[in-house]
Write an enzyme that holds these catalytic residues in place. Sequence first.
Site, PDB file in Angstrom:
ATOM      1  CG  HIS A 134      -0.375   0.354   2.476  1.00 27.17           C
ATOM      2  ND1 HIS A 134      -0.007  -0.707   3.326  1.00 27.17           N
ATOM      3  CD2 HIS A 134       0.035   1.661   3.129  1.00 27.17           C
ATOM      4  CE1 HIS A 134       0.470  -0.363   4.658  1.00 27.17           C
ATOM      5  NE2 HIS A 134       0.550   1.068   4.392  1.00 27.17           N
ATOM      6  CG  ASP A 169       0.104  -4.104   2.802  1.00 27.32           C
ATOM      7  OD1 ASP A 169       0.115  -3.442   1.810  1.00 27.32           O
ATOM      8  OD2 ASP A 169       0.042  -3.594   3.666  1.00 27.32           O
ATOM      9  CB  SER A 199       3.130   1.628   6.237  1.00 26.57           C
ATOM     10  OG  SER A 199       1.981   1.922   7.007  1.00 26.57           O
ATOM     11  N   GLY A 233     -11.689 -23.640  -1.761  1.00 29.94           N
ATOM     12  CA  GLY A 233     -12.790 -23.532  -2.394  1.00 29.94           C
ATOM     13  C   GLY A 233     -14.220 -23.784  -1.764  1.00 29.94           C
ATOM     14  CB  VAL A 234     -14.887 -24.456   1.774  1.00 25.77           C
ATOM     15  CG1 VAL A 234     -14.875 -25.719   1.150  1.00 25.77           C
ATOM     16  CG2 VAL A 234     -13.808 -23.921   2.239  1.00 25.77           C
ATOM     17  CG  LEU A 235     -18.372 -19.528   0.144  1.00 25.53           C
ATOM     18  CD1 LEU A 235     -19.635 -18.654   0.150  1.00 25.53           C
ATOM     19  CD2 LEU A 235     -17.019 -18.559   0.208  1.00 25.53           C
TER      20      LEU A 235
END
Length: 477
Positions: free
Chosen positions: A119, A149, A222, A278-280
């Site tokens: 960022h 990041d 940062s 591949g799962v929620l």
Amino acid sequence: MRKLRPVAALWLLVVLSFLAGCSDSTSSSERAEPLVTGLPDFTLLVEKEGPAVVNISTVTHQEEEDLQEQMEQIPEFFRRFFEQFGGEGAPRMPQDREARSLGSGFLISSDGYVLTNNHVVAEADEIMVRLQDRRELKAELIGADEQSDIALLKVEGEDLPVAAIGSSAKLKVGEWVLAIGAPFGFDSSVTAGIVSAKGRSLPSDSYVPFIQTDVAINPGNSGGPLFNLSGEVVGINSQIFSRSGGYMGVSFAIPIDMAMDVVSQLKEHGKVSRGWLGVLIQEVDRDLAESFGLDQPRGALVSQVLNGSPAEEGGVQPGDIITGFNGEEIYRSSELPRWVGLVKPGEDAELTVIRDGDEETLTVTIGLLPDDPGLAMRGGISGEDGADALGLKVRAATDDELAKRDIKAGVVVTEVNDGPALRAGIAKGDVLVTLNNAPMESPERFAEVVAALPESGTVAALINRDGTPRFLALKLK
């Protein structure tokens, strides 16, 4: 028997007390070593490692059309007012301008590789690196990884000062750490504190087990290094938790072990590849734990298995609670993505799941996380039926409704009355996918399952609301 005179007796008591004190002191020192020996001296560390810390400044050229879009957000009345009556100092119609930002970083090789936060340099047209001796070098962006990041830069140079790289895995909570950076543009500022916690998960970051510290970190820090007392980099200062925009005692750093793995991939491929299951998933709270027969809340509850995903091919099912991944225990759902992300695509992983109250082990071949975050998360009969026990009325879902939500079966909630469903949060328009682990293939099947529910206790219901699956715990009485 001869009696002691009062003065002699007094002296004897003093001597005996002194000897007893010495004895107690000796035995006390033998029992335990002091836990804290004194405050650390950071001066040598700063002298040795400080030259490897750099300031990073960026310039982003903002185009006329971008500024025009921003001006169009201002109500028309105010735009006309500024154009006609605005004198000197009043806002003017947009012109090309430059946006500048500041951050920190550190050299990881003598030939000019610099590590910082993504960022700090994201969308920058020009990147400049300034060393402690005030040399300014133009930097090239080698690669960046938005998920972690982290960004890798390169400047031209030889025999540049290099920061010593340590191991975040060996870091202990309570250990002293030190940060060097440029908060608010103040070069080479040093702040110190301790490690407050490890493995922290933040809502916006699923793949980074952050190091939490109480080191003072502010805008400009940062991308700067976090050192241990041995002068080794153990983290990259990345975020703060703040309600004011400034430091409030809680700071977060990216573990250096993860950062260096990202660096090696950026050097070799220019991007980072992560594992994908591949799962929620969702958190298991106390009510859901009870409904699934767990003694306490733990694990990651699978609310949906994406079509064609590694999880589907490996046999993972909605309603499974993943409690282990490759030997690592999963206590919170936020821990699972980071462990999956560390596995190279194509490698096998072992999942420990609780299904219908029994523990099972599944082997899944991990896939490649899609570049598109949205893709990673996506992978009719008429009539109504009532169910007074839950306070619900449902109808069959159409093929379009199922396809839109990427589910195979379910019934649509048409009415919610007072009862367990309303208290659990089910709303009109939700698609009920499973109830008490039974697929809702039709309103008739829904009625059968409801009729067979116990009179009391807690059962789990999987709903899909606007394409987002979620388990809810229904307390029957």
